[in-house]
Design a protein around this motif. Structure first.
Motif, PDB file in Angstrom:
ATOM      1  N   HIS A   6       0.855  -1.192   0.000  1.00  0.00           N
ATOM      2  CA  HIS A   6       0.000   0.000   0.000  1.00  0.00           C
ATOM      3  C   HIS A   6       0.891   1.243   0.000  1.00  0.00           C
ATOM      4  CE1 HIS A   6      -3.947  -1.920   1.278  1.00  0.00           C
ATOM      5  NE2 HIS A   6      -3.103  -2.918   1.113  1.00  0.00           N
ATOM      6  N   ALA A   7       0.701   2.119  -0.988  1.00  0.00           N
ATOM      7  CA  ALA A   7       1.478   3.359  -1.065  1.00  0.00           C
ATOM      8  C   ALA A   7       0.782   4.429  -0.227  1.00  0.00           C
ATOM      9  CB  ALA A   7       1.597   3.825  -2.511  1.00  0.00           C
ATOM     10  N   THR A   8       1.505   4.968   0.749  1.00  0.00           N
ATOM     11  CA  THR A   8       0.947   5.993   1.620  1.00  0.00           C
ATOM     12  C   THR A   8       1.894   7.188   1.709  1.00  0.00           C
ATOM     13  OG1 THR A   8       1.930   5.079   3.641  1.00  0.00           O
ATOM     14  CG2 THR A   8      -0.265   4.271   3.035  1.00  0.00           C
ATOM     15  N   VAL A   9       1.347   8.286   2.211  1.00  0.00           N
ATOM     16  CA  VAL A   9       2.124   9.495   2.461  1.00  0.00           C
ATOM     17  C   VAL A   9       1.906   9.916   3.904  1.00  0.00           C
ATOM     18  CG1 VAL A   9       2.039  10.341   0.085  1.00  0.00           C
ATOM     19  CG2 VAL A   9       0.237  10.986   1.689  1.00  0.00           C
ATOM     20  N   ALA A  10       2.849  10.681   4.426  1.00  0.00           N
ATOM     21  CA  ALA A  10       2.726  11.260   5.764  1.00  0.00           C
ATOM     22  C   ALA A  10       3.512  12.561   5.764  1.00  0.00           C
ATOM     23  CB  ALA A  10       3.267  10.311   6.825  1.00  0.00           C
ATOM     24  N   CYS A  11       3.197  13.432   6.708  1.00  0.00           N
ATOM     25  CA  CYS A  11       3.916  14.700   6.822  1.00  0.00           C
ATOM     26  C   CYS A  11       4.388  14.941   8.243  1.00  0.00           C
ATOM     27  CB  CYS A  11       3.026  15.873   6.413  1.00  0.00           C
ATOM     28  SG  CYS A  11       2.865  16.088   4.639  1.00  0.00           S
ATOM     29  N   MET A  25      -9.570   7.629  15.303  1.00  0.00           N
ATOM     30  CA  MET A  25     -10.034   6.297  15.683  1.00  0.00           C
ATOM     31  C   MET A  25      -9.530   5.301  14.639  1.00  0.00           C
ATOM     32  SD  MET A  25     -11.595   6.813  18.498  1.00  0.00           S
ATOM     33  CE  MET A  25     -12.292   5.198  18.790  1.00  0.00           C
ATOM     34  N   ALA A  26      -8.918   4.227  15.107  1.00  0.00           N
ATOM     35  CA  ALA A  26      -8.433   3.169  14.218  1.00  0.00           C
ATOM     36  C   ALA A  26      -8.686   1.835  14.903  1.00  0.00           C
ATOM     37  CB  ALA A  26      -6.949   3.346  13.915  1.00  0.00           C
ATOM     38  N   SER A  27      -9.423   0.984  14.235  1.00  0.00           N
ATOM     39  CA  SER A  27      -9.777  -0.329  14.786  1.00  0.00           C
ATOM     40  C   SER A  27     -10.423  -0.200  16.167  1.00  0.00           C
ATOM     41  CB  SER A  27      -8.542  -1.232  14.856  1.00  0.00           C
ATOM     42  OG  SER A  27      -7.966  -1.381  13.580  1.00  0.00           O
ATOM     43  N   GLY A  28     -11.272   0.811  16.321  1.00  0.00           N
ATOM     44  CA  GLY A  28     -11.996   1.017  17.566  1.00  0.00           C
ATOM     45  C   GLY A  28     -11.192   1.633  18.694  1.00  0.00           C
ATOM     46  N   GLN A  29      -9.960   2.057  18.391  1.00  0.00           N
ATOM     47  CA  GLN A  29      -9.099   2.651  19.418  1.00  0.00           C
ATOM     48  C   GLN A  29      -8.758   4.088  19.062  1.00  0.00           C
ATOM     49  OE1 GLN A  29      -6.362   0.799  21.589  1.00  0.00           O
ATOM     50  NE2 GLN A  29      -7.205  -1.230  21.433  1.00  0.00           N
ATOM     51  N   ARG A  30      -8.622   4.921  20.067  1.00  0.00           N
ATOM     52  CA  ARG A  30      -8.192   6.311  19.895  1.00  0.00           C
ATOM     53  C   ARG A  30      -6.666   6.295  19.809  1.00  0.00           C
ATOM     54  NH1 ARG A  30     -11.515  10.647  22.716  1.00  0.00           N
ATOM     55  NH2 ARG A  30     -10.452  12.559  22.107  1.00  0.00           N
ATOM     56  N   VAL A  31      -6.111   6.787  18.678  1.00  0.00           N
ATOM     57  CA  VAL A  31      -4.664   6.730  18.457  1.00  0.00           C
ATOM     58  C   VAL A  31      -4.140   8.073  17.955  1.00  0.00           C
ATOM     59  CG1 VAL A  31      -4.629   4.240  18.008  1.00  0.00           C
ATOM     60  CG2 VAL A  31      -4.935   5.837  16.103  1.00  0.00           C
ATOM     61  N   ILE A  32      -2.826   8.221  18.009  1.00  0.00           N
ATOM     62  CA  ILE A  32      -2.139   9.416  17.517  1.00  0.00           C
ATOM     63  C   ILE A  32      -1.255   9.008  16.344  1.00  0.00           C
ATOM     64  CG2 ILE A  32      -0.453  11.217  18.085  1.00  0.00           C
ATOM     65  CD1 ILE A  32      -1.410  10.967  21.017  1.00  0.00           C
ATOM     66  N   ASN A  33      -1.285   9.823  15.286  1.00  0.00           N
ATOM     67  CA  ASN A  33      -0.500   9.540  14.082  1.00  0.00           C
ATOM     68  C   ASN A  33      -0.072  10.864  13.456  1.00  0.00           C
ATOM     69  OD1 ASN A  33       0.665   7.989  12.050  1.00  0.00           O
ATOM     70  ND2 ASN A  33      -1.253   7.580  10.993  1.00  0.00           N
ATOM     71  N   GLN A  34       0.859  10.797  12.521  1.00  0.00           N
ATOM     72  CA  GLN A  34       1.099  11.942  11.650  1.00  0.00           C
ATOM     73  C   GLN A  34      -0.090  12.065  10.715  1.00  0.00           C
ATOM     74  OE1 GLN A  34       4.178   9.870  11.674  1.00  0.00           O
ATOM     75  NE2 GLN A  34       5.214  11.303  12.990  1.00  0.00           N
ATOM     76  N   PRO A  35      -0.322  13.249  10.145  1.00  0.00           N
ATOM     77  CA  PRO A  35      -1.295  13.317   9.057  1.00  0.00           C
ATOM     78  C   PRO A  35      -0.787  12.369   7.960  1.00  0.00           C
ATOM     79  CG  PRO A  35      -0.501  15.520   9.647  1.00  0.00           C
ATOM     80  CD  PRO A  35       0.302  14.536  10.424  1.00  0.00           C
ATOM     81  N   ALA A  36      -1.615  11.416   7.583  1.00  0.00           N
ATOM     82  CA  ALA A  36      -1.151  10.372   6.661  1.00  0.00           C
ATOM     83  C   ALA A  36      -2.332   9.702   5.983  1.00  0.00           C
ATOM     84  CB  ALA A  36      -0.334   9.325   7.429  1.00  0.00           C
ATOM     85  N   GLY A  37      -2.054   9.074   4.848  1.00  0.00           N
ATOM     86  CA  GLY A  37      -3.098   8.327   4.170  1.00  0.00           C
ATOM     87  C   GLY A  37      -2.613   7.770   2.848  1.00  0.00           C
ATOM     88  N   ALA A  48      -0.954  14.164  -2.700  1.00  0.00           N
ATOM     89  CA  ALA A  48      -1.547  13.322  -1.654  1.00  0.00           C
ATOM     90  C   ALA A  48      -1.152  13.811  -0.264  1.00  0.00           C
ATOM     91  CB  ALA A  48      -1.111  11.871  -1.844  1.00  0.00           C
ATOM     92  N   ALA A  49       0.103  14.202  -0.088  1.00  0.00           N
ATOM     93  CA  ALA A  49       0.565  14.684   1.221  1.00  0.00           C
ATOM     94  C   ALA A  49      -0.190  15.949   1.639  1.00  0.00           C
ATOM     95  CB  ALA A  49       2.071  14.947   1.182  1.00  0.00           C
ATOM     96  N   LYS A  50      -0.372  16.873   0.707  1.00  0.00           N
ATOM     97  CA  LYS A  50      -1.118  18.103   1.013  1.00  0.00           C
ATOM     98  C   LYS A  50      -2.583  17.798   1.306  1.00  0.00           C
ATOM     99  CE  LYS A  50       1.259  20.596  -2.469  1.00  0.00           C
ATOM    100  NZ  LYS A  50       1.313  21.738  -3.385  1.00  0.00           N
ATOM    101  N   ARG A  51      -3.196  16.959   0.477  1.00  0.00           N
ATOM    102  CA  ARG A  51      -4.614  16.626   0.647  1.00  0.00           C
ATOM    103  C   ARG A  51      -4.863  15.921   1.972  1.00  0.00           C
ATOM    104  NH1 ARG A  51      -6.768  12.074   0.384  1.00  0.00           N
ATOM    105  NH2 ARG A  51      -5.156  11.099  -0.905  1.00  0.00           N
ATOM    106  N   GLU A  52      -4.071  14.903   2.254  1.00  0.00           N
ATOM    107  CA  GLU A  52      -4.261  14.145   3.495  1.00  0.00           C
ATOM    108  C   GLU A  52      -4.087  15.031   4.731  1.00  0.00           C
ATOM    109  OE1 GLU A  52      -5.459  11.275   4.219  1.00  0.00           O
ATOM    110  OE2 GLU A  52      -5.453  10.258   2.287  1.00  0.00           O
ATOM    111  N   GLU A  56      -7.125  15.717   7.367  1.00  0.00           N
ATOM    112  CA  GLU A  56      -7.004  15.161   8.712  1.00  0.00           C
ATOM    113  C   GLU A  56      -6.755  16.203   9.791  1.00  0.00           C
ATOM    114  OE1 GLU A  56      -4.386  11.809   8.866  1.00  0.00           O
ATOM    115  OE2 GLU A  56      -5.740  10.611   7.619  1.00  0.00           O
ATOM    116  N   THR A  57      -6.243  17.390   9.400  1.00  0.00           N
ATOM    117  CA  THR A  57      -5.912  18.395  10.421  1.00  0.00           C
ATOM    118  C   THR A  57      -6.573  19.744  10.200  1.00  0.00           C
ATOM    119  OG1 THR A  57      -3.971  19.303   9.271  1.00  0.00           O
ATOM    120  CG2 THR A  57      -3.608  17.353  10.695  1.00  0.00           C
ATOM    121  N   GLY A  58      -7.021  20.009   8.969  1.00  0.00           N
ATOM    122  CA  GLY A  58      -7.548  21.336   8.661  1.00  0.00           C
ATOM    123  C   GLY A  58      -6.449  22.354   8.381  1.00  0.00           C
ATOM    124  N   TRP A  59      -5.227  21.888   8.174  1.00  0.00           N
ATOM    125  CA  TRP A  59      -4.097  22.774   7.876  1.00  0.00           C
ATOM    126  C   TRP A  59      -3.656  22.619   6.427  1.00  0.00           C
ATOM    127  CZ3 TRP A  59      -1.245  26.376  10.633  1.00  0.00           C
ATOM    128  CH2 TRP A  59      -1.613  26.547  11.975  1.00  0.00           C
TER     129      TRP A  59
END
Length: 148
Positions: A6-11, A25-37, A48-52, A56-59
């Motif tokens: 799976h090709a993903t991006v993060a910032c 929320m991921a798999s029913g759990q509250r988690v912290i991540n970079q903006p990514a997708g 993709a990096a700008k869009r994600e 995910e953050t509104g920035w």
């Protein structure tokens, strides 16, 4: 069945010693991540990096460098992710931005605050990428060659 990564991006977005992260929320759990997708059909890695990040953050952000290409095997779902992680500059927050489903909201945390919340991390990639950023790892954006 053919194996497909799976090709993903993060910032990584740092401002005054704080990193822009996402509580989700991921798999029913509250988690912290970079903006990514995931990359979408016909989209460049930079797009993709700008869009994600916006979704995910509104920035709005502007990628300035490539931090690295990371491979991560997620034991939770058996998927291998190829993550293009960018270093980006925060441009501005978009008022009333509509965030993706499952997103609780953006967080600005220092590396120390993030360490205190280690059990909440979506994966080890969160601190690994920040630590590489803090070590000064940088590659020019033209390291990625994409055709139109």
């Amino acid at each position: 069945m053919r194996w497909t990564p799976h090709a993903t991006v993060a910032c990584i977005i740092e401002q005054d010693g704080h990193f822009l992260l996402v509580e989700e929320m991921a798999s029913g759990q509250r988690v912290i991540n970079q903006p990514a997708g995931h990359l979408e059909q016909g989209e460049s890695f930079l797009e993709a990096a700008k869009r994600e990040t916006l979704e995910e953050t509104g920035w709005l952000v502007e990628p300035e460098a490539l931090l690295g290409l990371y491979t991560y095997y997620a034991p939770s779902n058996g998927v291998t992710y190829h993550r293009f992680c960018f270093i980006a500059r925060a441009v501005r927050q978009v008022p009333d931005a509509r965030l993706d489903d499952g997103i609780i909201g953006p967080l600005w945390l220092t590396r120390e605050e993030l360490e205190a919340r280690r059990p909440e991390l979506r994966s080890e990639m969160v601190t690994r990428c920040i630590d590489d950023y803090l070590r000064g790892t940088r590659y020019p954006l033209d390291f990625i060659q994409e055709t139109a």
